[in-house]
Design an enzyme around this catalytic site. Structure first.
Site, PDB file in Angstrom:
ATOM      1  N   GLU A  59       3.578   0.205  -5.862  1.00 38.62           N
ATOM      2  CA  GLU A  59       4.058  -1.050  -5.900  1.00 38.62           C
ATOM      3  C   GLU A  59       3.588  -1.487  -7.416  1.00 38.62           C
ATOM      4  O   GLU A  59       4.265  -2.215  -8.211  1.00 38.62           O
ATOM      5  CB  GLU A  59       3.456  -2.233  -4.970  1.00 38.62           C
ATOM      6  CG  GLU A  59       3.967  -2.346  -3.905  1.00 38.62           C
ATOM      7  CD  GLU A  59       3.497  -1.372  -2.756  1.00 38.62           C
ATOM      8  OE1 GLU A  59       2.624  -0.489  -2.990  1.00 38.62           O
ATOM      9  OE2 GLU A  59       4.161  -1.192  -1.435  1.00 38.62           O
ATOM     10  N   HIS A 126       2.835  -8.391   7.175  1.00 35.14           N
ATOM     11  CA  HIS A 126       4.236  -8.202   7.029  1.00 35.14           C
ATOM     12  C   HIS A 126       4.622  -9.699   7.191  1.00 35.14           C
ATOM     13  O   HIS A 126       5.777  -9.819   7.473  1.00 35.14           O
ATOM     14  CB  HIS A 126       4.947  -7.144   7.927  1.00 35.14           C
ATOM     15  CG  HIS A 126       4.566  -5.898   7.854  1.00 35.14           C
ATOM     16  ND1 HIS A 126       3.334  -5.279   8.318  1.00 35.14           N
ATOM     17  CD2 HIS A 126       4.940  -4.786   7.423  1.00 35.14           C
ATOM     18  CE1 HIS A 126       3.400  -4.121   8.095  1.00 35.14           C
ATOM     19  NE2 HIS A 126       4.365  -3.752   7.261  1.00 35.14           N
TER      20      HIS A 126
END
Lengths: 322, 346
Positions: A59, A126
């Site tokens: 990321e 999540h």
């Protein structure tokens, strides 16, 4: 024709790739025949060869690469697989992209898409809503579209803006929200929208919480009260004028957000109204957020952790009595 | 493919031809050393706010990083790169302006010291978080390739300390995956601030990582300008020619503190006897004398010229205005219409 919030995001990206050769999409699993964990880039790699690129699970480097490309004139869109994982890229987003214009006088036009918010069974890693965290730092625009139309036009706007944009798309809305058609033009960025007009109480909300707030408002309408619901659309910039104008009409304020309760977008709304429009208030303002714990896995726990239309309605009734 | 240049002994006079850029490189090293000595003295005299970070002992590596880059290339320097920045074309006065925080400098007093750059001129502005600039440079190179540019290269520098961050790992890996024309020059100066190598990494040499990432790797003695020019020059050429990314690992000793606030008393005296502790400027000067590349009068004239350039840079920067809080444009985005809470900015 019916189009979902998720399809609108895909269509916006297809249009951007078609219309602007500077645009490319960079993220995990976005390319090939797969088209992303949520299929937000389905078919785009085939239609636009070499411009929808899979990345390693990196990321930090995904955003770093986008920054470098933007400095050379490109308009990258980075897809985080889940908003939660953007924490790995915080340094690049906050310290590199967010400071660059201020430091060097050269802006960094990147768009970072964050599939945000809770869905049933997604658990602590999540489900996060990170808009408040990004809004806290200087140098970033933070978008939180709550409708299919905004999901479409605001993503197109995000790429056109010369500054870094954190685009928080809500996963709960991906399939739940549908529209008949896509608009050719949206409201200007930075302007809030009156999602429902009313006179007795203002609910200020954004993203998936707008939908919960609208349900609550309809419920309470049966009891004879008309609630005005404001959709912030972007939490940064925050359209303080629109919020104050609504509170001037209603005299009561409830701010609703899905992120954690300490600080954040709802606290900012309350702070601005009480400091700039204290005289407009007939009752103490209130806010509702998720609980101050990680986001739980089991649906019974999750549905209590997350603000629901029921909780919003209960708080609204309480405010209306004051 | 792993190519390893064996460190040479301190003094190995040969008749081998001298690198064509040796003398030019030496002058940049001399200029950087002179400039940074001035900076350090100004810091001690309280004339510079914040910190001063010098590249003493690392000038040979740094100059080799800047001297082979051309217009259209991108350089992402780090803390100890004064020599390389100058060789790539950064005007000395901009360094003085940044340290003094004047409004005329590239950072306009908003950032200082080593955190400076002009991205439009291919000079990326580092942030303090180590390893972050590797992937940024990768993105710049991908964009250039996508826009049809040819014959460009990117070079970034890092230390053995910075090599241990997650960002460095991600950046090196993604560089190889994207197969960009990149050179990463990692200088092992044996200390991450005060922490010695044995608490930084456990592999035999950082160059071993080159193979793991899919880079081509080289080791060199960073005290030897000839090696720096040979090896880094070759790496730049190979990257430009489309070879995989290049990792150069240079060994030196940091001959100053982490910054001028640091007396580096934690460095044991014995280490100064090691071959990597040799002063590269002194070594290059000895080589120039030995090989009679220029006479001592010329060397002296160069030293004086360096002093003159440094004095001129500071004299100019000191006359220029510093920023004022009440006049500053407190706006962190370029899209002014999207400024949050504009009433507070008025």
């Amino acid at each position: 024709m019916s189009i979902t919030y998720l399809e609108a995001i895909r269509e916006a990206q297809a249009k951007l790739l078609r219309d602007d050769k500077r645009v490319f999409i960079y993220g995990q699993d976005v390319g090939g025949t797969f088209g992303g964990a949520f299929k937000a880039t389905k078919g785009l790699a085939k239609e636009f060869p070499g411009r929808v690129l899979n990345t390693p699970i990196s990321e930090d480097a995904m955003v770093g690469t986008a920054i470098g490309a933007a400095l050379e004139g490109m308009r990258p869109i980075v897809e985080m697989q889940f908003a939660d994982f953007s924490s790995i890229a915080l340094n690049q987003i906050l310290n590199n992209a967010g400071t660059h214009y201020w430091r060097t006088n050269i802006s960094v036009p990147i768009t970072i898409r964050l599939p945000s918010g809770g869905t049933k069974g997604s658990g602590p890693f999540h489900s996060q809503s990170m808009e408040s965290l990004y809004a806290h730092y200087p140098g970033l625009i933070v978008m939180t579209p709550a409708t299919v139309e905004d999901a479409y036009t605001m993503l197109i706007d995000a790429v056109a803006i010369d500054d870094p944009v954190v685009y928080c798309e809500h996963k709960y809305l991906y399939y739940h929200l549908k529209a008949d058609d896509l608009p050719s033009e949206g409201m200007p960025i930075g302007r809030a929208r009156i999602a429902r007009a009313g006179r007795d109480l203002t609910i200020v909300s954004y993203s998936a919480m707008l939908q919960e707030s609208l349900i609550a408002a309809e419920e309470i309408a049966k009891e004879g009260f008309e609630i005005e619901v404001i959709d912030l659309r972007t939490v940064k910039p925050l359209d303080t004028a629109a919020v104050l104008a609504s509170v001037a009409r209603t005299g009561r304020l409830l701010a609703v957000g899905e992120s954690f309760p300490w600080g954040g977008a709802t606290a900012e709304v309350i702070a601005r109204v009480t400091t700039e429009g204290f005289h407009l208030l007939d009752a103490a303002p209130a806010r509702i957020n998720a609980k101050d714990t990680p986001i739980p896995y089991h649906p019974n726990l999750w549905s209590t952790h997350r603000p629901s239309s029921k909780v919003i309605a209960a708080k609204a009734r309480q405010l209306l009595r004051e | 493919m792993l190519q390893t240049a064996r460190p040479k002994k301190k003094k190995a006079p040969t008749n081998a031809p001298v690198h064509e850029k040796y003398v030019e490189a030496f002058r940049w090293m001399l200029l950087a050393r002179t400039f940074e000595e001035k900076l350090a003295s100004m810091y001690r005299g309280g004339r510079i706010t914040g910190g001063v970070y010098v590249g003493k002992g690392q000038e040979a590596i740094s100059v080799a990083c800047g001297i082979f880059l051309q217009k259209g290339d991108v350089f992402a320097p780090l803390i100890r790169d004064q020599a390389g920045r100058s060789a790539f074309g950064e005007p000395l006065v901009d360094v003085a302006r940044t340290y003094l925080g004047t409004r005329t400098g590239p950072m306009r007093g908003r950032d200082g010291n080593i955190h400076r750059g002009k991205p439009r001129d291919g000079q990326l502005a580092m942030i303090s978080h180590l390893g972050a600039m590797i992937s940024v440079l990768v993105g710049s190179l991908m964009a250039k390739r996508g826009q049809g540019e040819k014959n460009f290269v990117g070079l970034t520098t890092i230390g053995e300390g910075g090599m241990q961050t997650g960002a460095s790992h991600e950046g090196l890996n993604i560089a190889a995956v994207e197969h960009v024309p990149l050179v990463v020059v990692a200088t092992n100066n044996h200390y991450a601030y005060s922490t010695p190598n044995d608490r930084e990494f456990a592999c035999a040499s950082l160059v071993d990582r080159a193979r793991g990432y899919g880079f081509e790797g080289y080791e060199l003695d960073g005290t030897d300008l000839a090696q720096c020019l040979d090896v880094i020059g070759t790496a730049v050429k190979r990257a430009r020619a489309g070879r995989p990314p290049q990792l150069v690992v240079a060994s030196v000793l940091r001959l100053a503190g982490h910054g001028e606030h640091d007396d580096f008393s934690y460095v044991p005296k014995e280490i100064y006897g090691e071959s990597f502790a040799y002063d590269c400027v002194q070594r290059a000067q000895e080589f120039i004398k030995e090989r009679e590349l220029v006479d001592s009068a010329t060397l002296q004239a160069w030293r004086e010229d360096a002093v003159r350039q440094v004095d001129e840079a500071f004299a100019m920067a000191q006359k220029e205005p510093t920023p004022k809080g009440e006049e500053e444009d407190w706006c962190a985005i370029s899209t002014r219409g999207l400024l949050d809470h504009p009433e507070e900015q008025e």
